[in-house]
Design a protein around this motif. Sequence first.
Motif, PDB file in Angstrom:
ATOM      1  N   GLU A  29       0.887  -1.212  -0.142  1.00 18.48           N
ATOM      2  CA  GLU A  29      -0.018   0.018   0.133  1.00 18.48           C
ATOM      3  C   GLU A  29       1.050   1.304  -0.165  1.00 18.48           C
ATOM      4  O   GLU A  29       1.831   1.177   0.640  1.00 18.48           O
ATOM      5  CB  GLU A  29      -0.847  -0.055   1.120  1.00 18.48           C
ATOM      6  N   ASP A  30       0.593   2.176  -0.913  1.00 12.43           N
ATOM      7  CA  ASP A  30       1.572   3.471  -0.987  1.00 12.43           C
ATOM      8  C   ASP A  30       0.398   4.440  -1.140  1.00 12.43           C
ATOM      9  O   ASP A  30      -0.693   4.576  -1.794  1.00 12.43           O
ATOM     10  CB  ASP A  30       2.646   3.086  -1.882  1.00 12.43           C
ATOM     11  N   THR A 101       8.025  16.379 -15.113  1.00 14.05           N
ATOM     12  CA  THR A 101       8.898  16.538 -13.964  1.00 14.05           C
ATOM     13  C   THR A 101       7.679  16.540 -12.829  1.00 14.05           C
ATOM     14  O   THR A 101       7.712  15.904 -11.759  1.00 14.05           O
ATOM     15  CB  THR A 101       9.794  17.698 -13.587  1.00 14.05           C
ATOM     16  N   GLY A 102       6.452  17.256 -12.819  1.00 12.96           N
ATOM     17  CA  GLY A 102       5.440  17.307 -12.140  1.00 12.96           C
ATOM     18  C   GLY A 102       4.744  16.179 -11.881  1.00 12.96           C
ATOM     19  O   GLY A 102       3.992  16.092 -10.810  1.00 12.96           O
ATOM     20  N   ARG A 103       4.894  15.149 -12.843  1.00 12.83           N
ATOM     21  CA  ARG A 103       4.036  14.046 -12.686  1.00 12.83           C
ATOM     22  C   ARG A 103       4.676  12.644 -12.647  1.00 12.83           C
ATOM     23  O   ARG A 103       4.330  11.568 -12.424  1.00 12.83           O
ATOM     24  CB  ARG A 103       3.295  13.764 -14.094  1.00 12.83           C
ATOM     25  N   VAL A 104       6.377  12.884 -12.183  1.00 12.68           N
ATOM     26  CA  VAL A 104       6.883  11.676 -11.910  1.00 12.68           C
ATOM     27  C   VAL A 104       6.529  11.054 -10.818  1.00 12.68           C
ATOM     28  O   VAL A 104       6.237   9.694 -10.895  1.00 12.68           O
ATOM     29  CB  VAL A 104       8.499  12.282 -11.605  1.00 12.68           C
ATOM     30  N   LYS A 105       5.871  11.613  -9.615  1.00 11.87           N
ATOM     31  CA  LYS A 105       5.493  10.889  -8.482  1.00 11.87           C
ATOM     32  C   LYS A 105       4.120  10.125  -8.896  1.00 11.87           C
ATOM     33  O   LYS A 105       3.950   9.085  -8.525  1.00 11.87           O
ATOM     34  CB  LYS A 105       5.162  11.611  -7.531  1.00 11.87           C
ATOM     35  N   GLY A 110       2.479   3.342  -8.388  1.00 14.45           N
ATOM     36  CA  GLY A 110       2.340   1.948  -8.445  1.00 14.45           C
ATOM     37  C   GLY A 110       3.579   1.206  -8.219  1.00 14.45           C
ATOM     38  O   GLY A 110       3.725   0.285  -7.475  1.00 14.45           O
ATOM     39  N   ILE A 111       4.625   1.523  -9.127  1.00 15.90           N
ATOM     40  CA  ILE A 111       5.817   0.664  -8.959  1.00 15.90           C
ATOM     41  C   ILE A 111       6.665   1.000  -7.750  1.00 15.90           C
ATOM     42  O   ILE A 111       7.113   0.079  -7.004  1.00 15.90           O
ATOM     43  CB  ILE A 111       6.635   1.116 -10.318  1.00 15.90           C
ATOM     44  N   SER A 112       6.521   1.881  -7.108  1.00 17.23           N
ATOM     45  CA  SER A 112       7.160   2.343  -5.803  1.00 17.23           C
ATOM     46  C   SER A 112       6.242   1.630  -4.709  1.00 17.23           C
ATOM     47  O   SER A 112       6.976   1.148  -3.991  1.00 17.23           O
ATOM     48  CB  SER A 112       7.162   3.859  -5.237  1.00 17.23           C
ATOM     49  N   CYS A 113       5.045   1.291  -4.978  1.00 13.74           N
ATOM     50  CA  CYS A 113       4.364   0.482  -3.924  1.00 13.74           C
ATOM     51  C   CYS A 113       4.787  -0.723  -4.158  1.00 13.74           C
ATOM     52  O   CYS A 113       4.818  -1.497  -3.121  1.00 13.74           O
ATOM     53  CB  CYS A 113       2.840   0.738  -4.210  1.00 13.74           C
ATOM     54  N   ILE A 114       4.822  -1.583  -5.095  1.00 10.51           N
ATOM     55  CA  ILE A 114       5.409  -2.829  -5.601  1.00 10.51           C
ATOM     56  C   ILE A 114       6.634  -2.831  -4.899  1.00 10.51           C
ATOM     57  O   ILE A 114       7.135  -3.794  -4.370  1.00 10.51           O
ATOM     58  CB  ILE A 114       5.228  -2.992  -7.052  1.00 10.51           C
ATOM     59  N   ARG A 115       7.741  -2.070  -5.176  1.00  7.48           N
ATOM     60  CA  ARG A 115       9.065  -1.862  -4.798  1.00  7.48           C
ATOM     61  C   ARG A 115       9.159  -2.230  -3.291  1.00  7.48           C
ATOM     62  O   ARG A 115       9.899  -3.052  -2.573  1.00  7.48           O
ATOM     63  CB  ARG A 115      10.078  -0.788  -5.213  1.00  7.48           C
TER      64      ARG A 115
END
Length: 134
Positions: A29-30, A101-105, A110-115
């Motif tokens: 979850e993120d 740049t403003g939409r990187v997060k 999703g991938i940061s949640c998976i990581r």
Amino acid sequence: MDLYGEIILDHFKNPRNAGTIDDADIIGEDLNPLCGDKVKTFLKLDENGLIQRFAFCADGCAISVAATSIIGEGLAGLSLQELESLENEKIYEMIGVPISTGRVKCALLGISCIRKAIKLYKAENAEKGEKNKG
Ligand code: FES
């Protein structure tokens, strides 16, 4: 609307692999602290530890939902190691849409949640392994 915009809109309106996996091995979850948008991801592994199924549910903007949907389509058959080592550049390539740049997060939610979920899963398994050693 250009082709890129249409792809994003299509994945946002009809996210692939939307939902949950009851017997998931790895759940994460993120949220994006900048806007409060949330994502929950589910991975089911096969007997060889490779990704068999992916699912997610999200309460987020078009880019975050579409990016997670697009990334999710390419996960089956990958090892956790392969998934963890996917560089952000590769993720942008998979999404196929220029990300400002403003939409990187948004694009990486999703991938940061998976990581993070994989890191936690590995840490828990290592801990269990240590305990079993005794
Ligand atoms: Fe919140 Fe994109 S605006 S994740």
